[in-house]
Structure formats: C-alpha cells, structure tokens
Design a protein around this motif. Sequence first.
Motif, PDB file in Angstrom:
ATOM      1  N   HIS A 116       0.836  -1.202   0.000  1.00 42.69           N
ATOM      2  CA  HIS A 116       0.000   0.000   0.000  1.00 42.69           C
ATOM      3  C   HIS A 116       0.873   1.254   0.000  1.00 42.69           C
ATOM      4  O   HIS A 116       1.929   1.286   0.630  1.00 42.69           O
ATOM      5  CB  HIS A 116      -0.913   0.018   1.220  1.00 42.69           C
ATOM      6  CG  HIS A 116      -1.855  -1.146   1.298  1.00 42.69           C
ATOM      7  ND1 HIS A 116      -1.449  -2.389   1.745  1.00 42.69           N
ATOM      8  CD2 HIS A 116      -3.167  -1.267   0.980  1.00 42.69           C
ATOM      9  CE1 HIS A 116      -2.478  -3.223   1.706  1.00 42.69           C
ATOM     10  NE2 HIS A 116      -3.532  -2.568   1.241  1.00 42.69           N
ATOM     11  N   HIS A 117       0.399   2.288  -0.661  1.00 43.37           N
ATOM     12  CA  HIS A 117       1.134   3.547  -0.735  1.00 43.37           C
ATOM     13  C   HIS A 117       1.140   4.254   0.625  1.00 43.37           C
ATOM     14  O   HIS A 117       0.104   4.357   1.275  1.00 43.37           O
ATOM     15  CB  HIS A 117       0.495   4.465  -1.784  1.00 43.37           C
ATOM     16  CG  HIS A 117       1.137   5.811  -1.851  1.00 43.37           C
ATOM     17  ND1 HIS A 117       0.511   6.963  -1.399  1.00 43.37           N
ATOM     18  CD2 HIS A 117       2.355   6.208  -2.289  1.00 43.37           C
ATOM     19  CE1 HIS A 117       1.313   7.994  -1.581  1.00 43.37           C
ATOM     20  NE2 HIS A 117       2.436   7.557  -2.110  1.00 43.37           N
ATOM     21  N   PRO A 118       2.288   4.776   1.068  1.00 46.65           N
ATOM     22  CA  PRO A 118       2.408   5.441   2.365  1.00 46.65           C
ATOM     23  C   PRO A 118       1.931   6.892   2.323  1.00 46.65           C
ATOM     24  O   PRO A 118       2.722   7.838   2.419  1.00 46.65           O
ATOM     25  CB  PRO A 118       3.903   5.348   2.667  1.00 46.65           C
ATOM     26  CG  PRO A 118       4.541   5.391   1.319  1.00 46.65           C
ATOM     27  CD  PRO A 118       3.609   4.635   0.400  1.00 46.65           C
ATOM     28  N   ASP A 119       0.631   7.068   2.199  1.00 43.43           N
ATOM     29  CA  ASP A 119       0.085   8.414   2.017  1.00 43.43           C
ATOM     30  C   ASP A 119       0.373   9.334   3.194  1.00 43.43           C
ATOM     31  O   ASP A 119       0.641  10.526   3.017  1.00 43.43           O
ATOM     32  CB  ASP A 119      -1.423   8.353   1.738  1.00 43.43           C
ATOM     33  CG  ASP A 119      -2.190   7.555   2.775  1.00 43.43           C
ATOM     34  OD1 ASP A 119      -1.597   6.771   3.525  1.00 43.43           O
ATOM     35  OD2 ASP A 119      -3.438   7.703   2.820  1.00 43.43           O
ATOM     36  N   GLY A 120       0.347   8.794   4.424  1.00 42.06           N
ATOM     37  CA  GLY A 120       0.611   9.633   5.581  1.00 42.06           C
ATOM     38  C   GLY A 120       2.046  10.110   5.645  1.00 42.06           C
ATOM     39  O   GLY A 120       2.316  11.266   5.991  1.00 42.06           O
ATOM     40  N   VAL A 121       2.989   9.245   5.299  1.00 46.79           N
ATOM     41  CA  VAL A 121       4.397   9.637   5.307  1.00 46.79           C
ATOM     42  C   VAL A 121       4.668  10.660   4.215  1.00 46.79           C
ATOM     43  O   VAL A 121       5.370  11.654   4.434  1.00 46.79           O
ATOM     44  CB  VAL A 121       5.315   8.413   5.144  1.00 46.79           C
ATOM     45  CG1 VAL A 121       6.780   8.839   5.117  1.00 46.79           C
ATOM     46  CG2 VAL A 121       5.074   7.408   6.262  1.00 46.79           C
ATOM     47  N   GLU A 122       4.106  10.444   3.040  1.00 46.86           N
ATOM     48  CA  GLU A 122       4.310  11.417   1.956  1.00 46.86           C
ATOM     49  C   GLU A 122       3.762  12.780   2.357  1.00 46.86           C
ATOM     50  O   GLU A 122       4.389  13.812   2.098  1.00 46.86           O
ATOM     51  CB  GLU A 122       3.648  10.928   0.667  1.00 46.86           C
ATOM     52  CG  GLU A 122       3.893  11.864  -0.499  1.00 46.86           C
ATOM     53  CD  GLU A 122       3.555  11.255  -1.848  1.00 46.86           C
ATOM     54  OE1 GLU A 122       3.576  12.009  -2.847  1.00 46.86           O
ATOM     55  OE2 GLU A 122       3.285  10.045  -1.917  1.00 46.86           O
ATOM     56  N   HIS A 123       2.595  12.782   2.999  1.00 47.08           N
ATOM     57  CA  HIS A 123       2.026  14.047   3.491  1.00 47.08           C
ATOM     58  C   HIS A 123       2.966  14.701   4.502  1.00 47.08           C
ATOM     59  O   HIS A 123       3.160  15.919   4.487  1.00 47.08           O
ATOM     60  CB  HIS A 123       0.666  13.773   4.132  1.00 47.08           C
ATOM     61  CG  HIS A 123       0.084  14.948   4.848  1.00 47.08           C
ATOM     62  ND1 HIS A 123      -0.579  15.965   4.188  1.00 47.08           N
ATOM     63  CD2 HIS A 123       0.073  15.284   6.175  1.00 47.08           C
ATOM     64  CE1 HIS A 123      -0.986  16.866   5.066  1.00 47.08           C
ATOM     65  NE2 HIS A 123      -0.601  16.483   6.275  1.00 47.08           N
ATOM     66  N   GLY A 124       3.562  13.897   5.361  1.00 46.87           N
ATOM     67  CA  GLY A 124       4.380  14.445   6.429  1.00 46.87           C
ATOM     68  C   GLY A 124       5.653  15.123   5.960  1.00 46.87           C
ATOM     69  O   GLY A 124       6.122  16.060   6.607  1.00 46.87           O
ATOM     70  N   PHE A 125       6.203  14.686   4.831  1.00 48.66           N
ATOM     71  CA  PHE A 125       7.491  15.230   4.390  1.00 48.66           C
ATOM     72  C   PHE A 125       7.453  15.809   2.971  1.00 48.66           C
ATOM     73  O   PHE A 125       8.503  16.011   2.370  1.00 48.66           O
ATOM     74  CB  PHE A 125       8.567  14.151   4.500  1.00 48.66           C
ATOM     75  CG  PHE A 125       8.911  13.811   5.917  1.00 48.66           C
ATOM     76  CD1 PHE A 125       9.810  14.588   6.624  1.00 48.66           C
ATOM     77  CD2 PHE A 125       8.309  12.743   6.555  1.00 48.66           C
ATOM     78  CE1 PHE A 125      10.113  14.294   7.948  1.00 48.66           C
ATOM     79  CE2 PHE A 125       8.603  12.435   7.874  1.00 48.66           C
ATOM     80  CZ  PHE A 125       9.502  13.220   8.569  1.00 48.66           C
ATOM     81  N   ALA A 126       6.270  16.080   2.477  1.00 46.18           N
ATOM     82  CA  ALA A 126       6.152  16.644   1.134  1.00 46.18           C
ATOM     83  C   ALA A 126       6.933  17.955   1.030  1.00 46.18           C
ATOM     84  O   ALA A 126       6.774  18.854   1.849  1.00 46.18           O
ATOM     85  CB  ALA A 126       4.695  16.891   0.787  1.00 46.18           C
ATOM     86  N   GLY A 127       7.795  18.010   0.036  1.00 45.78           N
ATOM     87  CA  GLY A 127       8.543  19.238  -0.208  1.00 45.78           C
ATOM     88  C   GLY A 127       9.769  19.430   0.662  1.00 45.78           C
ATOM     89  O   GLY A 127      10.462  20.439   0.532  1.00 45.78           O
TER      90      GLY A 127
END
Length: 374
Positions: free
Chosen positions: A171-182
């Motif tokens: 599954h894609h780690p949507d929460g982690v990507e949100h946490g460190f986007a940019g």
Amino acid sequence: MLTQPLFIGSEIYRGSSYGKKHPLRVPRVSTVMDLSRALGWLPPAQFVNSPRAKPKALEIWHSPDYVAALQAAEDAQHVSAETRARHRIGTLDNPVFPEMFRRPATSAGGAMLAGELLADGGVVYSPAGGTHHGFPDRAGGFCYLNDPVLAMLSLRRQGVQRIAYVDIDAHHPDGVEHGFAGDPDTIMVSVHEEGLWPRTGAVEDDASGSAFNLPVPRGLNDTEMALILDRLILPVVTAHRPDAIVLQCGADAVEEDPLSHLSLSNNAHLRVLRALRPLAPRLLVLGGGGYNPWSVGRLWTSVWGELAGHEAPDRLPPEAEAVLRALSFEGNRHGRNPPEHWFTTLTDTPREGAIGDELRTRLDMLTARLKASY
C-alpha cells in the motif's frame, strides 16, 4: 554508535487484537519475537522493551485533539458520530478496541526511541512499526498514529539531517508522503500495488520533488522487484546521500497475503534490505502491513536474522517449528491447508518471472526524473 543491532518489541502485541473479523486479528510481532528466540537469535542484550509514547510527545506531529480523542475512545470503548467523522476512528478499518491508544502509542514510542538510539549510528529493528497511513488529525488504513514520521522527526532531533525513506509495502504510504512533502532533506521511494487502497501515489505524483512513487501491476515477481531495486531504489537513495535510511518492510507484498495481489517471495524483501544497509551509517527497519500470520512471521524473523548476522537454517529446529505450527488463520482460505514449508522453513522459493512492459515504462519515467533532480 550502537555496537550491535537492536530489536524493539513489547508484550502488548501478544494479547491485543483489532477484533475477531479484522485483518489485524492475527499475531505478528509476538510471533517474530517467539520465533527469533526459538532460533537463538534474540538474546536479552539485543532486545529493547518499547516504551509507550506520552500523549504530549505524540503532539510533535499529531494534533492534541486527535491524541485526546484516541485516549477517550480507549477509555470509553465508544466514539460519537462526530468523532468518527472527524478522526476516522470507530470505523470498520480503524475500530474501537481495548488497546486502541496504548498499542499504537507503544509502537510510536519504540520508533521515537529508535531515533535516539541511532543518534551516533547503527541498526535498529522495530517490527511493530510501519503504520504509514496515519495523518496528523485522523486514522487511516488500520493506522492510528504514524510511527515512521515520528521516527524520522526523532532522528532530526538527534541532528540527523538527510533521510531516505523506502517503503515496499503493498500500500502507498500516504501519511508519510504528506508528512514530508517538499522537504529537500527527505526523499521517499514507494513501491506499491496499483489501484490498491488508498489509491494514491501515482507515478506522476512527485510531492514537490521529494517522492518517487512506483505503482506496480498485480502479480509483481522477484525478477521485477530486482529490476526496481537496481533502477529506482538504489539510484535514488545513492543520489540523496542519506545520513539515515528508514525501510518500511511490509509483508503484504508477499504472494500469500490476503489483502493484496502481488507475487513476491520473501527473498525480494531481503534483497532490498541487503542492498540498502551499506548506504547510510544509520538504518531503521520497520514492519508494516501483512495479514497472513505465517508470511509475516517468517519474513520479519528473516529480516531480523539478516540484520543480526544469522543464517537461516535449511530446516527450522523443533522449537521454532512449534511456534509456526501453533498459528491459526481462521476464516481465511490460506488457513485451511497451509503448505508444510510454512512450518519448517523461513525462506521462500524465489518467484522469478517476466518483466512487464508497463513496469519498464514507469521506471523510465522515474529514471528521467531522477536525472533531472540530481
């Protein structure tokens, strides 16, 4: 610097369940602990009992209202319709259960402790971790808190700047990507099944340049994963020059998992682990998804063996075999007639195969992005 790899665990996982019909009704961390000890791989000197994160500590990323809501839900064993809608707890995926705050707070506490232990370098394994769908103000995908994010923030507090997060869960780690986007000092590589919940992480998504997402077709095999490792994971991590690597090693990408449709053997995960280990002075390995108790127990115990320098035996000794034979998987077809090798071995037979054209095309796209970024 740590002189030997450490395993963070807790007895809270032994008796805790999300409910009789939930995918996380199966034992996982307790199996890994028992199997590792039965093999003689987990001496007391390498085992660390996970602390439970205090509510205030969780607020470094999670909102105070959400943390309070989790505690209140555990105490009352009930949530209001308003709390359910706002925080997504008390749902089928994220149910109310007796340890719904204490259990995730323990895995979060272990993850944050791992960041402290790795301050000067070393290797830490926390198989209870990897809850990569949690958001600051809500639960998602069986994840109430986001321990990978909390672990990386803990590393940052120790002065660790450049972090590579690699996620090979189905599954894609949507929460982690949100946490460190940019965040230019954090790079994320995710290999996940296309179209699987949460249906995020398209190959075109770059999260302001900090994420390389590779959705893969159903049936991904070991040969294809080896190509992904060589063409995507290793080049991205090497180019980033990380001070620390966090590997989320979800077992749901293995063929026998009931919630995904990939066809990897557990050799694929171990190959990724071996390749990443020398690329940074700090390595934190987390668990993640995985809903077949035998697949999870065998894979995550193999991960610990690899980290701790043990070679898996051709046949498990009777004490270890007894741990696997004691497992059951009621209500699922995989539990009716488990194959004998699930009881007697740790390592799967490799599942090689052809490399799909669609996968090659997506790798070409991401390779081009990498060249443009570095």
